[in-house]
Design a protein around this motif. Structure first.
Motif, PDB file in Angstrom:
ATOM      1  N   GLU A   1      15.674  12.133 -14.716  1.00 37.64           N
ATOM      2  CA  GLU A   1      16.722  13.078 -14.343  1.00 37.64           C
ATOM      3  C   GLU A   1      18.087  12.457 -14.615  1.00 37.64           C
ATOM      4  O   GLU A   1      18.357  11.335 -14.178  1.00 37.64           O
ATOM      5  N   ASN A   2      18.909  13.167 -15.366  1.00 35.93           N
ATOM      6  CA  ASN A   2      20.270  12.716 -15.698  1.00 35.93           C
ATOM      7  C   ASN A   2      20.297  11.312 -16.309  1.00 35.93           C
ATOM      8  O   ASN A   2      21.150  10.497 -15.981  1.00 35.93           O
ATOM      9  N   GLY A   3      19.344  11.023 -17.185  1.00 37.19           N
ATOM     10  CA  GLY A   3      19.327   9.732 -17.864  1.00 37.19           C
ATOM     11  C   GLY A   3      18.796   8.579 -17.039  1.00 37.19           C
ATOM     12  O   GLY A   3      18.899   7.428 -17.449  1.00 37.19           O
ATOM     13  N   VAL A   4      18.219   8.865 -15.865  1.00 39.01           N
ATOM     14  CA  VAL A   4      17.651   7.808 -15.020  1.00 39.01           C
ATOM     15  C   VAL A   4      16.148   8.040 -14.905  1.00 39.01           C
ATOM     16  O   VAL A   4      15.701   9.082 -14.430  1.00 39.01           O
ATOM     17  N   LEU A   5      15.374   7.057 -15.361  1.00 43.44           N
ATOM     18  CA  LEU A   5      13.920   7.100 -15.240  1.00 43.44           C
ATOM     19  C   LEU A   5      13.541   6.490 -13.905  1.00 43.44           C
ATOM     20  O   LEU A   5      13.975   5.389 -13.569  1.00 43.44           O
ATOM     21  N   THR A   6      12.732   7.216 -13.124  1.00 36.79           N
ATOM     22  CA  THR A   6      12.241   6.712 -11.842  1.00 36.79           C
ATOM     23  C   THR A   6      10.718   6.674 -11.900  1.00 36.79           C
ATOM     24  O   THR A   6      10.083   7.690 -12.151  1.00 36.79           O
ATOM     25  N   VAL A   7      10.159   5.488 -11.693  1.00 39.12           N
ATOM     26  CA  VAL A   7       8.699   5.315 -11.666  1.00 39.12           C
ATOM     27  C   VAL A   7       8.332   4.892 -10.247  1.00 39.12           C
ATOM     28  O   VAL A   7       8.870   3.912  -9.726  1.00 39.12           O
ATOM     29  N   THR A   8       7.419   5.642  -9.629  1.00 36.47           N
ATOM     30  CA  THR A   8       6.989   5.359  -8.262  1.00 36.47           C
ATOM     31  C   THR A   8       5.528   4.938  -8.281  1.00 36.47           C
ATOM     32  O   THR A   8       4.674   5.655  -8.808  1.00 36.47           O
ATOM     33  N   VAL A   9       5.275   3.763  -7.705  1.00 38.25           N
ATOM     34  CA  VAL A   9       3.916   3.226  -7.629  1.00 38.25           C
ATOM     35  C   VAL A   9       3.560   3.105  -6.152  1.00 38.25           C
ATOM     36  O   VAL A   9       4.044   2.210  -5.462  1.00 38.25           O
ATOM     37  N   PRO A  10       2.719   4.031  -5.653  1.00 39.05           N
ATOM     38  CA  PRO A  10       2.330   3.930  -4.237  1.00 39.05           C
ATOM     39  C   PRO A  10       1.494   2.678  -3.983  1.00 39.05           C
ATOM     40  O   PRO A  10       0.846   2.158  -4.881  1.00 39.05           O
ATOM     41  N   LYS A  11       1.530   2.220  -2.742  1.00 43.15           N
ATOM     42  CA  LYS A  11       0.683   1.071  -2.407  1.00 43.15           C
ATOM     43  C   LYS A  11      -0.275   1.455  -1.288  1.00 43.15           C
ATOM     44  O   LYS A  11      -0.008   2.377  -0.517  1.00 43.15           O
ATOM     45  N   GLU A  12      -1.376   0.746  -1.253  1.00 40.13           N
ATOM     46  CA  GLU A  12      -2.396   1.005  -0.245  1.00 40.13           C
ATOM     47  C   GLU A  12      -1.858   0.646   1.130  1.00 40.13           C
ATOM     48  O   GLU A  12      -1.120  -0.322   1.287  1.00 40.13           O
ATOM     49  N   GLU A  13      -2.254   1.443   2.090  1.00 41.97           N
ATOM     50  CA  GLU A  13      -1.825   1.176   3.466  1.00 41.97           C
ATOM     51  C   GLU A  13      -2.495  -0.088   3.970  1.00 41.97           C
ATOM     52  O   GLU A  13      -3.666  -0.332   3.716  1.00 41.97           O
ATOM     53  N   VAL A  14      -1.709  -0.869   4.658  1.00 40.15           N
ATOM     54  CA  VAL A  14      -2.263  -2.069   5.262  1.00 40.15           C
ATOM     55  C   VAL A  14      -2.948  -1.648   6.549  1.00 40.15           C
ATOM     56  O   VAL A  14      -2.323  -1.095   7.449  1.00 40.15           O
ATOM     57  N   LYS A  15      -4.250  -1.870   6.584  1.00 35.46           N
ATOM     58  CA  LYS A  15      -5.008  -1.467   7.771  1.00 35.46           C
ATOM     59  C   LYS A  15      -4.864  -2.537   8.834  1.00 35.46           C
ATOM     60  O   LYS A  15      -5.133  -3.714   8.592  1.00 35.46           O
ATOM     61  N   LYS A  16      -4.413  -2.096   9.969  1.00 37.48           N
ATOM     62  CA  LYS A  16      -4.279  -3.031  11.084  1.00 37.48           C
ATOM     63  C   LYS A  16      -5.667  -3.301  11.644  1.00 37.48           C
ATOM     64  O   LYS A  16      -6.476  -2.378  11.792  1.00 37.48           O
ATOM     65  N   PRO A  17      -5.921  -4.534  11.958  1.00 37.81           N
ATOM     66  CA  PRO A  17      -7.254  -4.834  12.520  1.00 37.81           C
ATOM     67  C   PRO A  17      -7.424  -4.125  13.868  1.00 37.81           C
ATOM     68  O   PRO A  17      -6.496  -4.052  14.671  1.00 37.81           O
ATOM     69  N   GLU A  18      -8.606  -3.570  14.041  1.00 33.77           N
ATOM     70  CA  GLU A  18      -8.885  -2.868  15.298  1.00 33.77           C
ATOM     71  C   GLU A  18      -9.081  -3.894  16.410  1.00 33.77           C
ATOM     72  O   GLU A  18      -9.862  -4.850  16.274  1.00 33.77           O
ATOM     73  N   VAL A  19      -8.361  -3.695  17.477  1.00 28.33           N
ATOM     74  CA  VAL A  19      -8.447  -4.622  18.609  1.00 28.33           C
ATOM     75  C   VAL A  19      -9.250  -3.942  19.694  1.00 28.33           C
ATOM     76  O   VAL A  19      -8.950  -2.825  20.108  1.00 28.33           O
ATOM     77  N   LYS A  20     -10.274  -4.649  20.161  1.00 29.14           N
ATOM     78  CA  LYS A  20     -11.117  -4.097  21.214  1.00 29.14           C
ATOM     79  C   LYS A  20     -10.966  -4.988  22.430  1.00 29.14           C
ATOM     80  O   LYS A  20     -11.164  -6.198  22.361  1.00 29.14           O
ATOM     81  N   ALA A  21     -10.588  -4.378  23.526  1.00 28.42           N
ATOM     82  CA  ALA A  21     -10.410  -5.140  24.774  1.00 28.42           C
ATOM     83  C   ALA A  21     -11.783  -5.444  25.376  1.00 28.42           C
ATOM     84  O   ALA A  21     -12.670  -4.592  25.421  1.00 28.42           O
TER      85      ALA A  21
END
Length: 160
Positions: free
Chosen positions: A135-155
């Motif tokens: 757009e308007n002479g500007v190239l934008t490339v978007t590379v999504p990243k995988e979500e960092v899964k938080k470790p499940e904590v069990k009390a």
């Protein structure tokens, strides 16, 4: 060669920080006759084009965003590719304006030629979901990243 700029215009001078001329360290070497002057200038011009394409790369919580200023180029003249699984390659070519026999050029500063930039993407990049827009002479490339899964904590209840 005079170190003082001419009153009627700028002279080429290796010591002038505002001179737009490229310094050729091999200009007077004997083996230089193998390459013609035009071939040398084409090589230096082509090399400068690789370095001239400026690209910003930022990382957000959602992904990686690349922005390249490519004024005057159409999206058909630009390629965005992924090589070797995780190498983002942005390339293209800007054509030189055709010269008319009646025209006299006083200065030609806008770059022309091919450009190519490569970026090794992190392992957490989603290669199958890369998007690009121009757009308007500007190239934008978007590379999504995988979500960092938080470790499940069990009390665990403590007995006793």
């Amino acid at each position: 060669m005079s170190l003082i700029p001419s009153v009627f215009g700028r002279r080429s001078n290796a010591f002038d920080p505002f001179s737009l001329d490229l310094w050729d360290p091999f200009k007077d070497w004997p083996f230089n006759s193998v390459l013609s002057v035009s071939a040398r200038s084409d090589l230096s011009n082509e090399t400068s084009q690789f370095a001239a394409t400026r690209i910003d790369w930022k990382e957000t919580p959602e992904g990686h965003v690349f922005k390249a200023d490519l004024p005057g180029l159409k999206k058909e003249e630009v390629k965005v590719e992924v090589e070797e699984g995780n190498v983002l390659q942005i390339s293209g070519e800007r054509s030189r304006e055709e010269e008319e026999k009646n025209d006299t050029w006083h200065r030609m500063e806008r770059s022309s030629g091919k450009f190519l930039r490569r970026f090794r993407l992190p392992e957490n990049s989603k290669m199958d979901q890369i998007k690009a827009s121009m757009e308007n002479g500007v190239l934008t490339v978007t590379v999504p990243k995988e979500e960092v899964k938080k470790p499940e904590v069990k009390a665990i209840d403590i007995s006793g």
